[in-house]
Design a protein around this motif. Structure first.
Motif, PDB file in Angstrom:
ATOM      1  N   TRP A   1       0.838  -1.201   0.000  1.00  0.00           N
ATOM      2  CA  TRP A   1       0.000   0.000   0.000  1.00  0.00           C
ATOM      3  C   TRP A   1       0.873   1.251   0.000  1.00  0.00           C
ATOM      4  O   TRP A   1       0.657   2.190  -0.773  1.00  0.00           O
ATOM      5  CB  TRP A   1      -0.920  -0.044   1.211  1.00  0.00           C
ATOM      6  CG  TRP A   1      -1.899   1.089   1.334  1.00  0.00           C
ATOM      7  CD1 TRP A   1      -2.194   2.033   0.414  1.00  0.00           C
ATOM      8  CD2 TRP A   1      -2.716   1.368   2.464  1.00  0.00           C
ATOM      9  NE1 TRP A   1      -3.155   2.896   0.904  1.00  0.00           N
ATOM     10  CE2 TRP A   1      -3.489   2.500   2.151  1.00  0.00           C
ATOM     11  CE3 TRP A   1      -2.873   0.772   3.707  1.00  0.00           C
ATOM     12  CZ2 TRP A   1      -4.390   3.052   3.045  1.00  0.00           C
ATOM     13  CZ3 TRP A   1      -3.783   1.315   4.587  1.00  0.00           C
ATOM     14  CH2 TRP A   1      -4.531   2.434   4.268  1.00  0.00           C
TER      15      TRP A   1
ATOM     16  N   TRP B   1      -2.701   3.964  -8.015  1.00  0.00           N
ATOM     17  CA  TRP B   1      -3.828   4.034  -7.085  1.00  0.00           C
ATOM     18  C   TRP B   1      -4.664   2.772  -7.081  1.00  0.00           C
ATOM     19  O   TRP B   1      -5.239   2.410  -6.056  1.00  0.00           O
ATOM     20  CB  TRP B   1      -4.690   5.255  -7.413  1.00  0.00           C
ATOM     21  CG  TRP B   1      -3.892   6.508  -7.278  1.00  0.00           C
ATOM     22  CD1 TRP B   1      -3.482   7.335  -8.285  1.00  0.00           C
ATOM     23  CD2 TRP B   1      -3.332   7.051  -6.076  1.00  0.00           C
ATOM     24  NE1 TRP B   1      -2.719   8.352  -7.780  1.00  0.00           N
ATOM     25  CE2 TRP B   1      -2.615   8.208  -6.423  1.00  0.00           C
ATOM     26  CE3 TRP B   1      -3.365   6.666  -4.745  1.00  0.00           C
ATOM     27  CZ2 TRP B   1      -1.937   8.983  -5.486  1.00  0.00           C
ATOM     28  CZ3 TRP B   1      -2.701   7.436  -3.808  1.00  0.00           C
ATOM     29  CH2 TRP B   1      -2.000   8.582  -4.191  1.00  0.00           C
ATOM     30  N   HIS B   2      -4.712   2.077  -8.205  1.00  0.00           N
ATOM     31  CA  HIS B   2      -5.479   0.839  -8.246  1.00  0.00           C
ATOM     32  C   HIS B   2      -4.815  -0.218  -7.346  1.00  0.00           C
ATOM     33  O   HIS B   2      -5.490  -0.884  -6.550  1.00  0.00           O
ATOM     34  CB  HIS B   2      -5.582   0.344  -9.680  1.00  0.00           C
ATOM     35  CG  HIS B   2      -6.418  -0.884  -9.870  1.00  0.00           C
ATOM     36  ND1 HIS B   2      -7.108  -1.505  -8.864  1.00  0.00           N
ATOM     37  CD2 HIS B   2      -6.697  -1.616 -10.975  1.00  0.00           C
ATOM     38  CE1 HIS B   2      -7.743  -2.562  -9.328  1.00  0.00           C
ATOM     39  NE2 HIS B   2      -7.508  -2.650 -10.610  1.00  0.00           N
TER      40      HIS B   2
ATOM     41  N   GLN C   1      -5.330   0.677  -3.693  1.00  0.00           N
ATOM     42  CA  GLN C   1      -6.668   0.333  -3.206  1.00  0.00           C
ATOM     43  C   GLN C   1      -6.768  -1.152  -2.887  1.00  0.00           C
ATOM     44  O   GLN C   1      -7.347  -1.540  -1.875  1.00  0.00           O
ATOM     45  CB  GLN C   1      -7.724   0.731  -4.242  1.00  0.00           C
ATOM     46  CG  GLN C   1      -9.138   0.462  -3.794  1.00  0.00           C
ATOM     47  CD  GLN C   1      -9.533   1.273  -2.567  1.00  0.00           C
ATOM     48  OE1 GLN C   1      -9.117   2.415  -2.424  1.00  0.00           O
ATOM     49  NE2 GLN C   1     -10.317   0.680  -1.701  1.00  0.00           N
ATOM     50  N   LYS C   2      -6.202  -1.994  -3.747  1.00  0.00           N
ATOM     51  CA  LYS C   2      -6.218  -3.438  -3.483  1.00  0.00           C
ATOM     52  C   LYS C   2      -5.403  -3.773  -2.236  1.00  0.00           C
ATOM     53  O   LYS C   2      -5.788  -4.640  -1.436  1.00  0.00           O
ATOM     54  CB  LYS C   2      -5.666  -4.213  -4.681  1.00  0.00           C
ATOM     55  CG  LYS C   2      -6.505  -4.108  -5.916  1.00  0.00           C
ATOM     56  CD  LYS C   2      -7.821  -4.817  -5.732  1.00  0.00           C
ATOM     57  CE  LYS C   2      -8.616  -4.780  -7.019  1.00  0.00           C
ATOM     58  NZ  LYS C   2      -9.890  -5.438  -6.890  1.00  0.00           N
TER      59      LYS C   2
ATOM     60  N   LYS D   1      -4.909  -1.760   0.287  1.00  0.00           N
ATOM     61  CA  LYS D   1      -5.683  -1.270   1.436  1.00  0.00           C
ATOM     62  C   LYS D   1      -6.734  -2.306   1.842  1.00  0.00           C
ATOM     63  O   LYS D   1      -6.945  -2.564   3.027  1.00  0.00           O
ATOM     64  CB  LYS D   1      -6.363   0.056   1.099  1.00  0.00           C
ATOM     65  CG  LYS D   1      -7.073   0.668   2.300  1.00  0.00           C
ATOM     66  CD  LYS D   1      -8.029   1.798   1.934  1.00  0.00           C
ATOM     67  CE  LYS D   1      -7.377   2.980   1.291  1.00  0.00           C
ATOM     68  NZ  LYS D   1      -8.304   4.122   1.119  1.00  0.00           N
ATOM     69  N   THR D   2      -7.364  -2.908   0.858  1.00  0.00           N
ATOM     70  CA  THR D   2      -8.319  -3.979   1.142  1.00  0.00           C
ATOM     71  C   THR D   2      -7.619  -5.156   1.810  1.00  0.00           C
ATOM     72  O   THR D   2      -8.160  -5.763   2.743  1.00  0.00           O
ATOM     73  CB  THR D   2      -9.004  -4.436  -0.158  1.00  0.00           C
ATOM     74  OG1 THR D   2      -9.631  -3.320  -0.771  1.00  0.00           O
ATOM     75  CG2 THR D   2     -10.017  -5.526   0.104  1.00  0.00           C
TER      76      THR D   2
END
Length: 87
Positions: free
Chosen positions: A41, A50-51, A54-55, A57-58
């Motif tokens: 992250w 950013w993609h 985001q993954k 972060k999940t």
């Protein structure tokens, strides 16, 4: 009325050792996943991807949930056994 008689089941001590080992491995893997996801992250956010950020972060949120559930599983089971002994 007493609590459950775990000594009546053959191999109960072995079963407790196996469950303890599985909880330990689950917690170790959740923490390792947390470290890898947090690092990914940070690197992805710094690099502008950013993609991927985001993954990752999940992945951090899933790792935190997994570590919380794994860490709390033993305490929850002990609470339920204690509650059952008082009914």
């Amino acid at each position: 009325m007493g609590g459950p008689n775990f000594g009546a089941v053959g191999g109960a001590d072995d079963l407790r050792a196996i469950v303890g080992a599985l909880l330990t491995y689950g917690l170790i893997f959740a923490v390792l996943m947390l470290i890898v996801s947090a690092t990914t992250w940070a690197l992805a956010a710094n690099g502008g991807s950013w993609h991927t950020a985001q993954k990752a972060k999940t992945g951090v949120l899933v790792a935190l949930a997994g570590a919380t559930l794994t860490g709390g599983a033993l305490a929850w089971a002990n609470w339920l056994l204690d509650l059952g002994a008082h009914l």
